[in-house]
Structure formats: C-alpha cells, structure tokens
Design an enzyme around this catalytic site. Structure first.
Site, short mmCIF file in Angstrom:
data_model
loop_
_atom_site.label_atom_id
_atom_site.label_comp_id
_atom_site.label_asym_id
_atom_site.label_seq_id
_atom_site.Cartn_x
_atom_site.Cartn_y
_atom_site.Cartn_z
NE ARG A 77 -3.16 2.45 3.12
CZ ARG A 77 -2.98 3.05 3.12
NH1 ARG A 77 -2.90 3.05 4.96
NH2 ARG A 77 -4.12 4.17 4.20
CG HIS A 123 -1.30 8.97 3.88
ND1 HIS A 123 -1.14 7.00 4.03
CD2 HIS A 123 -1.01 9.68 5.31
CE1 HIS A 123 -0.95 7.76 5.74
NE2 HIS A 123 -0.52 8.38 6.03
CD GLU A 170 -4.88 7.40 10.51
OE1 GLU A 170 -3.98 8.46 10.59
OE2 GLU A 170 -4.03 5.78 11.09
CG ASN A 310 -4.82 3.10 9.05
OD1 ASN A 310 -4.68 2.24 8.26
ND2 ASN A 310 -4.19 4.65 8.36
CE1 TYR A 312 -1.75 3.39 12.60
CE2 TYR A 312 0.74 2.42 13.50
CZ TYR A 312 -0.21 2.85 12.83
OH TYR A 312 0.44 3.33 11.22
CD GLU A 381 -1.26 3.77 8.06
OE1 GLU A 381 -1.19 3.98 9.31
OE2 GLU A 381 -1.35 4.90 7.02
C1 GBH Z 1 -0.67 6.21 11.41
O1 GBH Z 1 -2.04 7.04 12.00
C2 GBH Z 1 -0.84 7.72 9.71
O2 GBH Z 1 -1.74 7.19 8.98
C3 GBH Z 1 1.01 7.36 9.75
O3 GBH Z 1 1.14 8.05 7.86
C4 GBH Z 1 1.56 7.04 9.90
O4 GBH Z 1 3.11 7.55 10.31
C5 GBH Z 1 1.18 6.47 11.57
O5 GBH Z 1 -0.27 6.43 11.63
C6 GBH Z 1 2.26 6.31 12.82
O6 GBH Z 1 2.21 7.87 13.67
O7 GBH Z 1 -0.72 13.32 19.44
O8 GBH Z 1 -1.98 12.28 21.48
O9 GBH Z 1 -3.10 13.63 19.27
C7 GBH Z 1 -1.90 6.70 13.19
C8 GBH Z 1 -3.04 7.14 14.20
C9 GBH Z 1 -4.21 9.21 14.96
C10 GBH Z 1 -2.27 8.65 15.55
C11 GBH Z 1 -3.55 10.52 15.99
C12 GBH Z 1 -1.15 9.24 16.18
C13 GBH Z 1 -2.41 11.69 17.40
C14 GBH Z 1 -2.69 11.25 19.18
N1 GBH Z 1 -2.43 8.58 14.32
N2 GBH Z 1 -2.39 9.83 17.10
S1 GBH Z 1 -2.38 12.67 19.84
#
Ligand code: GBH
Length: 480
Positions: A77, A123, A170, A310, A312, A381
């Site tokens: 992707r 993106h 996102e 996505n 995490y 992701e």
């Molecule tokens: C992804 O977002 C992105 O799609 C990708 O580009 C990125 O490299 C990857 O994550 C790793 O970060 O700072 O407390 O406000 C992940 C989802 C949602 C994670 C917002 C970070 C911010 C939390 N993101 N979040 S805060």
C-alpha cells in the site's frame, strides 16, 4: 476454542505514504504540498526536519519493491503525491506526465514481482496551490470537484493494473490534527500561540464533511466510469483506537467509551454505512456539525466496497462532568494511558499515544463488523515504534524483538476475530515497510520493519521484524 486461522488468499503486506518516503520535492515538475510549506515553519517538526529526502524512494523505488519481494509480501500500500501528478492541483490545471510516470513505473515494478498494489489517493499532502486558491479542504464545492478530477486522472492512468483503491487516509487526522490541534498541516487552530488563523470549534467538522463528500464523489467516478471495466474495489481508510473504561464499575465511563468510538470512528463510518452522523455528535455539536443535503447523502451512503482500518493501540476512557468545551472533539471525556487502579494499558513505545493492547484489535474489529453489517475489512495500517530505538546503534536497531512481539500479538488477535467473531477481514498492511518521515515527530520515531540509514544515502537494512512476518502469516493462513 479451535486454533485461529486466516484465509488462504489473505492479502498481507506493508504500507507507506508519499510524503513520508519519496523525497524529490521539486524534481520532474512536482510542486509544493501543504506538508512542504508546513515543514518550513520553524518549530512545527522535531528537529525542523522535512520530507525533502526522506527515504529517497522517488529514486530508490526498485529497492523498495525488492524489500517487499524478499519479505514474501503479497501486497504493497502506497500513496500518490497529488502535487507530483497535478502540480497546481485543480481540475483545469495541467497534468504532469513525468510525475504520473513515476507511479506507473512503481506499479509495473510491483506487478513484475508478483506484488499487488493498493493505492491511497490522499495521505494528507494537499497541493499547496489549492490551499492558497480557495482554502483547500475548507471549500466544499471546489475541493470536491478537484478531488474527483484528480481521482479520475489516476484511475485512468493506473486502473487497469490497480485493483485496490483507498480514497482518503484517516480523515480524522486531516480534520482534527490539521484544523483543531493545528499540529499537522495546514496547522489551523483556535490556539493563537500556534497559529494566527483557524477556529477549532467549527472548521474540523466542516473539513470532515468535505472529505466525506469528496470520497463519495471519487467513488461515484470510479463506479460509473471505470469499475465495470477495471473490476477493482474502493473504500476509505479510518483510524481508530480501542477503548476500555477507566472505572469498569462506572456506567458513565462505559457510556463514554461508546461515545469516544462514535466521535472518532462513527463520525465517518456512520455516514458511509448508515447515511448520517451519530446522534451523540449531533447532540454535543449542534449546528457546528454540518447537515447532509439529499445529494450529498446519496454520494456518501453506500460508498464503501470495503472498510479500510488503521489501528495501533487503545486508551482508558473517563467521562467528564459538566458542559464540553467548544473545542472538544473527543466527546466530553478524557483519554488516558492508565486506569483507576493505576495499571497501564500497555508498555511504552516511542510514540506518546501508542500503547500496545492487542486484544483491543480483536474487539474493535468486532465492533466495526457488528455496527456496519459485516463489511469486508482491509487492515490498511498496524504497527509500532520502539522506546529509544533511534538512540541505538544500527546493529541493535536491527534486533527489534519488541516489534516482532507486537506483530505476533496483533496479527493473532486479528486471526481470532476472523476465526471466532465472524469478522470478514481479508488483508493486512503493516506500518511500515521502512523507517520514514514520522510527520511532526520528524525522523526521531521509527516505524519501519526496515532500518533506513539517513546518514548514508538512505540505505535499507531489514530488521528482525521484516524477516518474521512471512513465518507469522504462513503459520496462520490455511493451506487449502
Ligand atoms: C498513522 O496514523 C498514519 O496514517 C501514518 O502516516 C503514520 O506514520 C502512522 O500512523 C504512525 O504514526 O498526538 O495524542 O493527538 C495513526 C493514527 C492518530 C496516531 C492520531 C497519532 C495522534 C494522537 N494517529 N494520533 S495525539
């Protein structure tokens, strides 16, 4: 409980994004995106870094494909830099054939190596010219029309070869981080210490609305002009963390958990699958949350062939009493890393927001599947950073046991959801193929299964996690 499995044709691989890996910002006619200009504002990015070189993938894409092939990946992707293809971005602006050719070459290289391309159209790197011309994502009619035409250009050029399309990555991040917190481009916020422009209480909701409509418009273009001939699938990718109550005995915390999922995920998924925003958002936001006209609803509802997910991590959720602030976007609650007993939700990583909690992946897959009528899901992701990884020597970075552990936990949790919870998950892209430009965190945080040596020509070295992935999927994917 029987042993969990994944289907034999399960599509697994790795993900990246254009601005995070390509570099070559001015080569062959590419123009600025809002991330190029945002990075130039001192203090916005750790170390005042930018994506000028990043992983140098504009030149080293054959290396990237070789990495994928060596790892046994079935899919890749990646995203397209809009301002590489249409430098000024607009529907009447010229197409830059050289920029487009880069993606044709990449797709051809992938297919020649038996790797399925999955293309993200957007993106986060909006052409800067569109932000300047009409306010970018804030302008409903112009943005929707320009995104539809950009999408058409890409479908026409790549659609014979690409069968998986993601419109937006996102939209929550574009809206909240770009227009409420102001920590992502274009950096608008009510917080005047960060920006002289922006209104955190209204703009993110308008931007989210516009992204949904633009998604619907691009899907309409694909379905009416390309799909029957090209036969691909298209959807939007939403981020979302799992939630557990801070105090499991407090019904208000349990309720707040649901509200958090609605404010982050259902904000976008409800309009796509059910035709309108969640009631909890309407209640809190009132008229600040736009309303769908019948035409807009017709574009958005039913616009996903699959759900792009996505994911995490997870958080503990504590309700708040009293009225929410006008800038609130969480749903009048606190999102925390530990619960009432003082237990952490998961171990620390390099990312302050990321605590691994794999069972939450299984629970969220089920939550999405139940709420939206068992859609096809592609995990677009999933991955982790490692606390202190960037401070280590190269040889130590290559031994990323924590990442190996993370992927094993999460992929197994996904197989559990598939096997036992009737979740129709068909693919999984690990974030990320290689270390890359981690947005506001610059290059201090690494997410790759491949080490990128930024000091030495961005050479690539597979970490232990890169080598572990095939075995992990082989052990879960049924052979018959
Ligand atoms: C992804 O977002 C992105 O799609 C990708 O580009 C990125 O490299 C990857 O994550 C790793 O970060 O700072 O407390 O406000 C992940 C989802 C949602 C994670 C917002 C970070 C911010 C939390 N993101 N979040 S805060």
């Amino acid at each position: 409980m029987s042993q969990s499995t994944l289907p034999k044709d399960f599509l697994w691989g790795f993900a990246t994004a254009s601005y995070q890996i390509e570099g070559a910002p001015h080569e062959d006619g590419r123009a600025d995106s809002i991330w190029d200009t945002f990075c130039r504002i001192p203090g916005k990015i750790a170390g005042n870094e930018n994506g000028d070189i990043a992983c140098d993938s504009y030149h080293q894409y054959k290396q990237d494909v070789k990495l994928l092939k060596d790892m046994g990946a079935r899919a890749y992707r990646f995203s397209i830099s809009w301002s590489r293809v249409i430098p000024l971005g607009g529907r009447e602006d010229p197409v830059n054939q050289k920029g487009l050719q880069y993606y044709v070459n990449l797709v051809d290289e992938l297919l020649a190596n038996g790797i399925e391309p999955m293309v993200t159209l957007y993106h986060w790197d909006l052409p800067e010219a569109l932000d300047e011309r009409y306010g970018g994502l804030l302008n409903t009619d112009e943005f929707v029309a320009d995104f539809a035409q950009y999408s058409r250009t890409i479908f026409r050029a790549l659609g014979d070869k690409v069968k998986y399309w993601v419109t937006f990555n996102e939209p929550w991040c574009s809206s909240i981080l770009g227009y409420n917190e102001g920590v992502f481009a274009p950096g608008r916020t009510s917080n005047r210490s960060k920006s002289s422009v922006g209104d955190s209480s209204t703009e993110p909701w308008l931007v989210g609305h516009n992204l949904l409509i633009a998604h619907g418009a691009a899907v309409k273009v694909y379905r009416e002009e390309f799909k029957s001939r090209q036969g691909g699938q298209i959807g939007i990718t939403l981020n979302g963390d799992w939630v557990e109550p801070w105090d499991p005995k407090d019904p208000k915390d349990i309720e707040a958990c649901q509200r958090k999922l609605e404010f982050s995920i259902a904000w976008f998924a409800d309009p796509v699958y059910r035709g309108d925003y969640p009631e909890s958002m309407r209640q809190q936001l009132g008229d600040r949350l736009p309303k769908f006209t019948p035409e807009q609803r017709a574009l958005v509802q039913g616009s996903n062939d699959f759900y792009g997910m996505n994911h995490y991590c997870a958080n503990y959720i504590k309700h708040r009493s009293g009225d929410p602030e006008p800038e609130d976007y969480l749903g009048n609650l606190e999102s925390l890393l530990s619960n009432k007993e003082g237990q952490d939700i998961g171990p620390e990583t390099q990312s302050p927001w990321l605590r691994p909690y794999a069972i939450g992946f299984r629970k969220l897959l089920k939550w999405i599947s139940d709420r939206y009528g068992r859609p096809i899901i592609y995990v677009t992701e999933n991955g982790t950073s490692l606390k202190g990884e960037n401070d280590l020597a190269k040889e130590e970075i290559l031994e990323d046991d924590f990442r190996v552990w993370y992927f094993k936990e999460y992929v197994t949790a996904m197989a559990d959801a598939y096997t036992h919870d009737d979740v129709d998950v068909r693919g999984y892209m690990a974030w990320s193929l290689m270390d890359n430009f981690e947005w506001a965190e610059g290059y201090t945080t690494r997410f790759g299964v491949t080490f990128v040596d930024y000091e030495n020509g961005q050479q690539r070295f597979p970490k232990k996690s890169a080598k572990a992935m095939k075995g992990l999927f082989d052990s879960l994917m049924s052979k018959s």
